[in-house]
Design an enzyme around this catalytic site. Sequence first.
Site, mmCIF file in Angstrom:
data_model
loop_
_atom_site.group_PDB
_atom_site.id
_atom_site.type_symbol
_atom_site.label_atom_id
_atom_site.label_comp_id
_atom_site.label_asym_id
_atom_site.label_seq_id
_atom_site.Cartn_x
_atom_site.Cartn_y
_atom_site.Cartn_z
ATOM 1 C CB SER A 116 -31.330 4.081 -25.752
ATOM 2 O OG SER A 116 -31.477 4.406 -27.103
ATOM 3 C CG ASP A 142 -26.306 9.730 -28.158
ATOM 4 O OD1 ASP A 142 -26.323 9.122 -29.241
ATOM 5 O OD2 ASP A 142 -26.919 9.347 -27.145
ATOM 6 C CG HIS A 196 -26.518 5.842 -27.584
ATOM 7 N ND1 HIS A 196 -27.433 6.788 -27.196
ATOM 8 C CD2 HIS A 196 -27.209 4.669 -27.686
ATOM 9 C CE1 HIS A 196 -28.618 6.222 -27.057
ATOM 10 N NE2 HIS A 196 -28.515 4.941 -27.349
#
Length: 275
Positions: free
Chosen positions: A104, A225, A253
Amino acid sequence: MNTSPEIGLSINTGGFTTNYHDRGEGAPVLLLHGSGPGVSAWANWRLVIPHLAENFRVIAPDIVGFGFTERPDNISYDMDTWLKHALDFLDAMEIEQAHVIGNSFGGSLAVALAIRAPQRVSRLALMGSVGLEFELTEGLDLTWGYTPSIENMRRLLDLFAYDRSLVSDELAQLRYEASIRPGVQESYAAMFPAPRQDGIRKICSAEADVKNIEHETLIIHGRDDRVIPVSVSEHLFRCIKNSQLHIFGNCGHWTQIEHNRRFNQLVNDFLLEAG
């Protein structure tokens, strides 16, 4: 005495103390965590570190502003600061080059490292990664706009996971408590204030620079996600010539948690190919 597994070893990095984990032997692998509230290297990578440590030396720092790394007064939380911290950490550890895995926000940092200090990166792996600009999602807006409460933390964890059974009351309580440690929320609120599209922009790299990345790159994303859209990884895949893209269905995620065994095997095999 605090016996939290999130607290590992300590080392001085450019004038402040960094909390990190160091397991295994072999080629070094640097793990860069995401930017969720109350996050730490251990919380992000606890199911990955033991597996990769069977073949590699795995090092996972708390990036400055997060976890148990010292928070210097008047620090500016931006990509230049985070890049300097990553490089200072590698220097302090006397590591010339490492495989880099970023999740991320940590993926955006990994991309920036590959662009600005390519000689320090061997292979690159990106999971649910930022890196190229995209339109702010409701999930990321809620994540970066988090204000501490168990209810808000539970709501975020439900957003992160496709499989809601992974989100227990105990987990929500633990992550909430991590988010209210002294100084944590103050740092967090300073990182990505509204308008949060600007926050995405400030941690992303230029497409032209991404297209110049030469490293072998593994890109992994959850199809479902709701925080970082899968289209970001598809864009990274189109830009990075020596790349491969793996998309997991029924996955949010948290690829490294929701599909842990397959994630670990995929990353392990990719890194072992480097010899």
